[in-house]
Design an enzyme around this catalytic site. Structure first.
Site, PDB file in Angstrom:
ATOM      1  N   GLY A   1     -14.014  29.674  -6.806  1.00 13.11           N
ATOM      2  CA  GLY A   1     -12.460  29.834  -6.989  1.00 13.11           C
ATOM      3  C   GLY A   1     -11.779  28.713  -7.599  1.00 13.11           C
TER       4      GLY A   1
ATOM      5  CG  ASP B   1       4.289  27.281  -1.524  1.00  8.79           C
ATOM      6  OD1 ASP B   1       3.262  28.151  -1.349  1.00  8.79           O
ATOM      7  OD2 ASP B   1       5.015  26.911  -2.438  1.00  8.79           O
TER       8      ASP B   1
ATOM      9  CE1 TYR C   1      -2.275  33.725   0.474  1.00 10.29           C
ATOM     10  CE2 TYR C   1      -0.210  33.140  -0.410  1.00 10.29           C
ATOM     11  CZ  TYR C   1      -1.578  32.899  -0.249  1.00 10.29           C
ATOM     12  OH  TYR C   1      -2.075  31.570  -0.748  1.00 10.29           O
TER      13      TYR C   1
ATOM     14  CB  ALA D   1      -8.001  32.456   0.885  1.00  7.22           C
TER      15      ALA D   1
ATOM     16  CE  LYS E   1      -4.170  30.866   3.252  1.00  5.93           C
ATOM     17  NZ  LYS E   1      -5.439  30.855   2.940  1.00  5.93           N
TER      18      LYS E   1
END
Ligand SMILES: NC(=O)c1ccc[n+]([C@@H]2O[C@H](COP(=O)([O-])OP(=O)(O)OC[C@H]3O[C@@H](n4cnc5c(N)ncnc54)[C@H](OP(=O)(O)O)[C@@H]3O)[C@@H](O)[C@H]2O)c1
Length: 311
Positions: free
Chosen positions: A11, A111, A133, A69, A137
């Site tokens: 990634g 963030d 999302y 992820a 996380k």
């Protein structure tokens, strides 16, 4: 010999990290990928608990970095089961297997665990994600903390760095629209760019450097546990990013229109500025200026006919 496993090394961030760790003469690095597995990248589906456990048993790493992820907010919104499998359950599988072997885990987060209304955010500020999302996380952060005390979450903001495709980063994904606005006819509409959300674009080679420093702490018996954050320190909206990209691309007259109200289908935070002081206090960090770093990216992956890339 100190051994590191990088999960998700194909990634955007994983590639920069694998490149950085390859420079460490005394370290052994084992890297995995999923769809892009190949000769250098071991195939591992991190949704498969047994495969994860077998991989960690067999390789016996001292540290595991989870850069795999599902990080596309729109995909997470439409497929929460996939978001959960990759961003939550898989983190737990890795943490369980690593804990059995005594390996330290560094799990990458975002963030977007914050709602963006009260920046800057310290590592111990209360998270309040706005979208699927961010929620996945945050649940992944909690899965790590519940499973092992020998691990760290590293929260990061918007990333950009060497790419293999324009869409890989929300920074470089602006390039096709900027180029079209510059090359169009007089009838071509200007490219509309968000001028509402404030982002802190962060260069993946800088993050890789930070992670390498964190791994060095662990290697000398001073592992950093809990939550840490790293961020670039140049605030900009996507409109401002686009202006800088247009200049770096030397495309002539890019026609860009700022959009001062949010229009995204998926709710996104306004300003999630991450406070990096916990790592800075440990002497960890590096920041390359955006205008320098983006030119490095564009030289390696030039826009067709782009003067910046051809020089
Ligand atoms: N990109 C950003 O702007 C940003 C911002 C903040 C935080 N983050 C976080 O940073 C981390 C890295 O993001 P990134 O931008 O590098 O993501 P990315 O470019 O989308 O890479 C995702 C990685 O996950 C791997 N992967 C996907 N499904 C998998 C599976 N089932 N099993 C194993 N591996 C799988 C992919 O492998 P294949 O491609 O080989 O399938 C790829 O290596 C993520 O935790 C993300 O949430 C990213």
């Amino acid at each position: 010999m100190f051994k590191v496993a990088v999960l998700g090394a194909s990634g955007l961030l994983g590639r920069a990290l694998a490149d950085e760790l390859a420079l460490q003469p005394d370290w052994q690095v084992v890297s995995t990928a999923f769809r892009r597995a190949g000769s250098q990248l071991i195939a591992l589906d991190i949704r498969d608990a047994q495969a994860v456990a077998q991989f960690i048993e067999r390789e016996a790493p001292d540290a595991v970095v989870v850069a795999a992820a599902e990080r596309r907010p729109d995909v997470c919104e439409h497929d929460p089961a996939l978001a959960r499998a990759l961003n939550v359950d898989a983190v737990r599988y890795v943490a369980q297997a690593a804990a059995r072997r005594g390996a330290w885990v560094l799990s990458i987060s975002t963030d977007y665990v914050f709602d963006g209304s009260q920046p800057p955010y310290r590592y111990d500020a209360r998270p309040s994600p706005l979208n699927a999302y961010g929620r996945s996380k945050l649940d992944g952060e909690r899965a790590l903390a519940e499973t092992t005390a020998f691990g760290c979450v590293l929260r990061l903001p918007l990333l950009y760095g060497p790419i293999v495709d324009w869409t890989e980063s929300a920074v470089t994904s602006l390039v096709p629209a900027i180029a079209a606005s510059a090359h169009g006819t007089a009838d071509t509409k200007p490219a509309v760019m968000d001028a509402w959300a404030i982002r802190y674009p962060t260069f993946t080679p800088d993050v890789a450097f930070v992670i390498r420093q964190m791994l060095e702490h662990h290697a000398r018996g001073e592992a950093i546990n809990g939550i840490a954050q790293w961020s670039g320190e140049e605030p900009m909206t996507k409109y401002e990013i686009a202006l800088r990209l247009a200049e770096a691309l030397q495309l002539g007259e890019a026609r860009l229109t700022p959009q001062y109200t949010p229009t995204d289908a998926t709710p996104r935070p306004h300003n999630c500025h991450l406070d990096s002081s916990r790592l800075e206090a440990l002497g960890i960090g590096r920041r390359t200026r955006f205008d320098t770093a983006i030119r490095e990216v564009l030289v390696k992956f030039p826009w067709p006919g782009d003067a910046a890339g051809s020089s």
